[in-house]
Motif scaffolding. Sequence first.
Motif, short mmCIF file in Angstrom:
data_model
loop_
_atom_site.label_atom_id
_atom_site.label_comp_id
_atom_site.label_asym_id
_atom_site.label_seq_id
_atom_site.Cartn_x
_atom_site.Cartn_y
_atom_site.Cartn_z
N MET A 24 0.83 -1.19 0.00
CA MET A 24 0.00 0.00 0.00
C MET A 24 0.88 1.25 0.00
N LYS A 25 0.61 2.16 -0.92
CA LYS A 25 1.30 3.45 -0.95
C LYS A 25 0.40 4.48 -0.29
N ILE A 26 0.86 5.02 0.84
CA ILE A 26 0.05 5.91 1.66
C ILE A 26 0.58 7.34 1.52
N LEU A 27 -0.30 8.25 1.17
CA LEU A 27 0.02 9.68 1.21
C LEU A 27 -0.57 10.23 2.51
N HIS A 28 0.31 10.64 3.42
CA HIS A 28 -0.09 11.07 4.77
C HIS A 28 0.08 12.58 4.88
N ARG A 71 2.12 13.26 -6.61
CA ARG A 71 2.19 12.43 -5.40
C ARG A 71 0.83 11.80 -5.08
N LEU A 72 -0.23 12.55 -5.30
CA LEU A 72 -1.57 12.00 -5.05
C LEU A 72 -1.88 10.87 -6.03
N LEU A 73 -1.52 11.04 -7.27
CA LEU A 73 -1.85 10.04 -8.29
C LEU A 73 -1.09 8.74 -8.11
N THR A 74 0.04 8.75 -7.40
CA THR A 74 0.78 7.51 -7.17
C THR A 74 0.34 6.81 -5.89
N ALA A 75 -0.56 7.42 -5.12
CA ALA A 75 -0.98 6.84 -3.84
C ALA A 75 -2.16 5.88 -4.01
N ASP A 76 -2.16 4.85 -3.17
CA ASP A 76 -3.31 3.95 -3.06
C ASP A 76 -4.28 4.45 -1.99
N ALA A 77 -3.73 5.14 -1.00
CA ALA A 77 -4.52 5.60 0.13
C ALA A 77 -4.07 7.00 0.53
N LEU A 78 -5.05 7.82 0.90
CA LEU A 78 -4.79 9.18 1.37
C LEU A 78 -5.28 9.28 2.81
N VAL A 79 -4.38 9.67 3.71
CA VAL A 79 -4.71 9.85 5.13
C VAL A 79 -4.50 11.32 5.47
N ILE A 80 -5.56 11.98 5.91
CA ILE A 80 -5.50 13.40 6.25
C ILE A 80 -5.81 13.59 7.72
N GLY A 81 -4.90 14.25 8.43
CA GLY A 81 -5.17 14.68 9.79
C GLY A 81 -5.40 16.17 9.79
N THR A 82 -6.55 16.60 10.30
CA THR A 82 -6.86 18.03 10.23
C THR A 82 -7.72 18.48 11.41
N PRO A 83 -7.49 19.69 11.90
CA PRO A 83 -8.42 20.28 12.85
C PRO A 83 -9.55 20.99 12.09
N ILE A 84 -10.54 21.45 12.82
CA ILE A 84 -11.52 22.38 12.29
C ILE A 84 -11.13 23.77 12.79
N TYR A 85 -10.89 24.67 11.85
CA TYR A 85 -10.56 26.06 12.19
C TYR A 85 -11.71 26.96 11.70
N PHE A 137 -3.11 6.10 13.00
CA PHE A 137 -3.70 5.33 11.90
C PHE A 137 -2.63 4.83 10.94
N VAL A 138 -1.70 5.70 10.56
CA VAL A 138 -0.64 5.30 9.63
C VAL A 138 0.23 4.21 10.26
N LYS A 139 0.50 4.34 11.55
CA LYS A 139 1.29 3.32 12.24
C LYS A 139 0.57 1.98 12.22
N ALA A 140 -0.74 1.98 12.45
CA ALA A 140 -1.51 0.74 12.43
C ALA A 140 -1.51 0.12 11.03
N LEU A 141 -1.61 0.96 10.01
CA LEU A 141 -1.61 0.45 8.64
C LEU A 141 -0.26 -0.16 8.26
N THR A 142 0.82 0.53 8.58
CA THR A 142 2.14 0.03 8.21
C THR A 142 2.53 -1.21 9.03
N LYS A 143 2.03 -1.28 10.26
CA LYS A 143 2.29 -2.47 11.06
C LYS A 143 1.54 -3.67 10.49
N GLY A 144 0.31 -3.44 10.05
CA GLY A 144 -0.50 -4.53 9.50
C GLY A 144 -0.13 -4.90 8.09
N ALA A 145 0.49 -3.98 7.36
CA ALA A 145 0.94 -4.24 5.99
C ALA A 145 2.38 -3.78 5.88
#
Length: 208
Positions: free
Chosen positions: A1-5, A82-96, A24-32
């Motif tokens: 899995m190619k993850i864009l974080h 970079r987005l086009l080469t990813a299989d998964a996109l993980v976004i961490g964001t606040p609400i501002y 989340f990214v740590k859980a994904l990379t540990k599992g895969a």
Amino acid sequence: MKILHIDASARIEGSHSRALSAHFVKALTKGAPGSSVDRIDLALSPPRHFGAWEAAAVATPVADHSPEMRAAIADSDAFTARLLTADALVIGTPIYNFGMPSTLKAFFDHVSRNGLTFVSDETGTRGLLGELRVAVLVAAGGSYGPGEMFDGMDALTPHIRAVLGFMGVTDLAFVTARPMLFAGPDAAEATMARALAEVDALAVRWLP
């Protein structure tokens, strides 16, 4: 899995949205274990906001780009690649201020590219990111549910859902920790614990 974080919080330390995305990214990379992670920190490396030169560049054939256009569109080209080469996109964001940080909005402006992430022509408009899996991990100071403090004022979730849906994303999940500010420390800790449990459950669903 190619993850864009991607992380969008302006807070480098003590950010709850960063904690959620990292977990989340740590859980994904540990599992895969064969997974790779491409990291974009929008606070440390903020993109140019989309302006007149960017708008001119996307409306002009590449062969006719001026030096100013080439410089202006460089962020857009790089982010989109970079987005086009990813299989998964993980976004961490606040609400501002009830929406997404301006840097995350700028990222979406850069990667919304006709012919790359969507196609708009005489036959209509269609997204091209149908194979991309996306998780948006949100931390919010207030509560936005029915009858709660900011009922109906969450502009981040529908905006991101609309932008990604326009680009063809159908596999989209949100996990939100809220309220993190307008609550006592014990309540905030319990809220974060529940969000981390949701993140773990989502990782299980994503893994083979």
